[in-house]
Design an enzyme around this catalytic site. Structure first.
Site, PDB file in Angstrom:
ATOM      1  NE  ARG A 136      -4.304  -1.623   1.681  1.00 16.42           N
ATOM      2  CZ  ARG A 136      -4.514  -2.476   2.677  1.00 16.42           C
ATOM      3  NH1 ARG A 136      -3.829  -2.371   3.778  1.00 16.42           N
ATOM      4  NH2 ARG A 136      -5.412  -3.399   2.567  1.00 16.42           N
ATOM      5  CE  LYS A 158       0.018  14.050 -14.816  1.00 17.28           C
ATOM      6  NZ  LYS A 158      -0.232  14.602 -16.163  1.00 17.28           N
ATOM      7  CD  GLU A 200       7.658  15.748 -22.652  1.00 18.52           C
ATOM      8  OE1 GLU A 200       7.168  16.794 -22.197  1.00 18.52           O
ATOM      9  OE2 GLU A 200       6.980  14.711 -22.849  1.00 18.52           O
ATOM     10  CE  LYS A 242       6.071  17.255 -14.241  1.00 16.87           C
ATOM     11  NZ  LYS A 242       6.080  16.052 -15.031  1.00 16.87           N
ATOM     12  CD  GLU A 252      -3.177  16.655 -15.902  1.00 16.61           C
ATOM     13  OE1 GLU A 252      -2.008  16.255 -15.804  1.00 16.61           O
ATOM     14  OE2 GLU A 252      -3.963  16.287 -16.775  1.00 16.61           O
ATOM     15  NE  ARG A 256       1.362  17.145 -13.040  1.00 14.94           N
ATOM     16  CZ  ARG A 256       1.925  16.262 -12.245  1.00 14.94           C
ATOM     17  NH1 ARG A 256       1.628  16.266 -10.962  1.00 14.94           N
ATOM     18  NH2 ARG A 256       2.786  15.391 -12.706  1.00 14.94           N
ATOM     19  CG  ASN A 260      -1.266  16.819 -19.944  1.00 18.45           C
ATOM     20  OD1 ASN A 260      -0.262  16.189 -19.607  1.00 18.45           O
ATOM     21  ND2 ASN A 260      -2.344  16.900 -19.192  1.00 18.45           N
ATOM     22  CG  HIS A 263       1.648  15.168 -23.573  1.00 20.62           C
ATOM     23  ND1 HIS A 263       2.395  16.300 -23.818  1.00 20.62           N
ATOM     24  CD2 HIS A 263       2.457  14.341 -22.861  1.00 20.62           C
ATOM     25  CE1 HIS A 263       3.593  16.158 -23.261  1.00 20.62           C
ATOM     26  NE2 HIS A 263       3.650  14.977 -22.682  1.00 20.62           N
ATOM     27  CG  HIS A 267      -0.631  10.364 -24.698  1.00 17.94           C
ATOM     28  ND1 HIS A 267      -1.228  10.649 -23.501  1.00 17.94           N
ATOM     29  CD2 HIS A 267       0.694  10.474 -24.477  1.00 17.94           C
ATOM     30  CE1 HIS A 267      -0.298  10.923 -22.590  1.00 17.94           C
ATOM     31  NE2 HIS A 267       0.867  10.830 -23.166  1.00 17.94           N
ATOM     32  CG  HIS A 281       6.343  10.400 -24.385  1.00 15.14           C
ATOM     33  ND1 HIS A 281       4.989  10.445 -24.601  1.00 15.14           N
ATOM     34  CD2 HIS A 281       6.610  11.393 -23.493  1.00 15.14           C
ATOM     35  CE1 HIS A 281       4.451  11.415 -23.869  1.00 15.14           C
ATOM     36  NE2 HIS A 281       5.408  12.006 -23.184  1.00 15.14           N
TER      37      HIS A 281
HETATM   38  N1  GLY Z   1       4.102  15.042 -17.963  1.00 14.58           N
HETATM   39  C1  GLY Z   1       3.055  15.881 -17.569  1.00 14.58           C
HETATM   40  C2  GLY Z   1       2.866  15.957 -16.089  1.00 14.58           C
HETATM   41  O1  GLY Z   1       3.668  15.414 -15.334  1.00 14.58           O
HETATM   42  O2  GLY Z   1       1.924  16.550 -15.650  1.00 14.58           O
END
Ligand code: GLY
Length: 384
Positions: A136, A158, A200, A242, A252, A256, A260, A263, A267, A281
């Site tokens: 956990r 993430k 990025e 970041k 998010e 945040r 993206n 993305h 994606h 990516h």
């Molecule tokens: N890669 C986007 C984020 O971490 O929010």
């Protein structure tokens, strides 16, 4: 006198860039600089005390850097067990997750142990998710070895895996307790991976820092060619940005989401290639950022100069900029839009897009008319 200059701990600390992710009691540091792998043991003990470590890595990273990490951990007297997985996006799977968790449990892990994600974005996301669910939740350290992981995926918590239905669709928010980004590991990074990470970095300029984008236009070629000071400056700037977005909106719900940019398109392009190596990516994000900028310009949200400038810089960085740059066959526009509908960015049945008002000025909208998206994607899919 031998003539060899010994570097004191204070001098070494001063040479290390430290960026803090301000999450209150869960705040943590990102350490950036050359030679940090050789200090990993001491840095881990300094932050967590003496713990038992479970290291998750891949065969490439282990071959290049495993010995340096091992030596540092041995010097600090840290007991470790290590699992080494196959490199590549296919490792972000349920199967590999089971292997990681089973290995940690088999190693007799307790909740006081530390999991160490030692590798690029795939290893970081997978091992972080393992840390989130084993017993956990155990604490974990990110030691990112790719540019993409150093500027993005190792920071912000993430974690997750891919499924045949799409990228990162299963996962958890689980923040690391420390990020150790040794910029020396970039020296052995394949050029294609370096360029992917650079995409990025550009993203941070586009979403909120036009001055940084101009700096990249001037210094990007030197950075890619190996200029160490330029690399450190860019990684630090990216991590500061970041850290700020994450501290303001960890889960998010708002700002945040700007991270993206590119993305939503990226994606689906990755999913459409079935992660078979045609597109990594960062390359997908590069094409996705151009598409987002072109769609913004087509809808009158920014001038035509914005996508042109972005495309020109990505081309200088030798990154792909259009769907036609992806080798082999891809599904048509209808199928790609179908894949977008399965992405996490769908809210109340509507697709969320990150659009550009200008370089350095991104915003979120769900108000892109379906017919316009369809005709835009149809046109872009037929472009070569
Ligand atoms: N890669 C986007 C984020 O971490 O929010």
């Amino acid at each position: 006198m031998t003539g060899i200059k010994t570097v004191s701990k204070t001098e070494r600390d001063a040479a290390t860039n430290r960026v803090t992710v301000g999450l209150g009691k869960r705040a943590y540091d990102i350490l950036i600089g050359p030679g940090l792998l050789g200090r990993a043991g001491e840095l881990i003990v300094e932050r967590f005390g003496r713990r038992k470590l479970v290291i998750v890595t891949d065969q490439n990273v282990d071959a290049h850097h495993g010995a340096a990490l091992q030596q540092s951990l041995d010097t600090s007297g840290l007991a470790i067990s290590k699992i080494t997985l196959a490199p590549g996006e296919a490792t972000k799977s349920f199967d590999a997750l089971e292997q990681v968790v089973d290995f940690a449990l088999g190693a007799g892990s307790e909740r006081s142990d530390l999991l160490v994600a030692f590798g690029g974005g795939v290893i970081g996301d997978l091992a972080g998710f393992g840390a989130a669910i084993a017993l956990r939740g155990v604490e974990f350290v990110q030691i990112p070895t790719s540019l993409l992981a150093q500027v993005d995926s190792s920071v912000g918590g993430k974690t997750g895996i891919n499924t045949p239905r799409g990228k990162n669709l299963v996962g958890a928010f689980h923040q690391p307790g420390l990020v150790i980004a040794d910029t020396g590991t970039l020296e052995t990074l394949p050029e294609r991976e370096l360029r992917a990470g650079y995409a990025e970095i550009i993203k941070y300029g586009l979403i909120g820092d036009s001055g940084f984008f101009s700096w990249l236009e001037a210094n990007g070629p030197a950075l890619l060619a190996g200029d160490r000071a330029a690399r450190i400056h860019a990684i630090r700037t990216a991590c500061e940005a970041k850290a700020d977005y994450v501290a303001r909106d960890e889960r998010e719900h708002g700002v945040r989401a700007l991270l993206n940019l590119g993305h939503t398109f990226g994606h689906v392009l990755e999913a459409a290639t079935q992660y078979d190596g045609r597109l990594n990516h960062g390359e997908a994000v590069a094409i996705g950022m151009v598409l987002a900028a072109q769609l913004s310009a087509d809808l009158g949200m920014c001038s035509d100069e914005v996508p042109e400038r972005i495309k020109a810089h990505l081309e200088i960085a030798q990154l792909p900029t259009q769907i036609g740059d992806i080798p082999g066959q891809l599904p048509g526009a209808g199928k790609l839009i179908g894949l977008m509908q399965q992405d996490k960015k769908v809210r109340d049945g509507k697709l969320n897009f990150i659009m550009l008002g200008d370089i350095g000025s991104a915003f979120v909208t769900n108000a892109i008319p379906d017919d316009q998206l369809h005709s835009f994607m149809t046109a872009k899919c037929s472009q070569t």
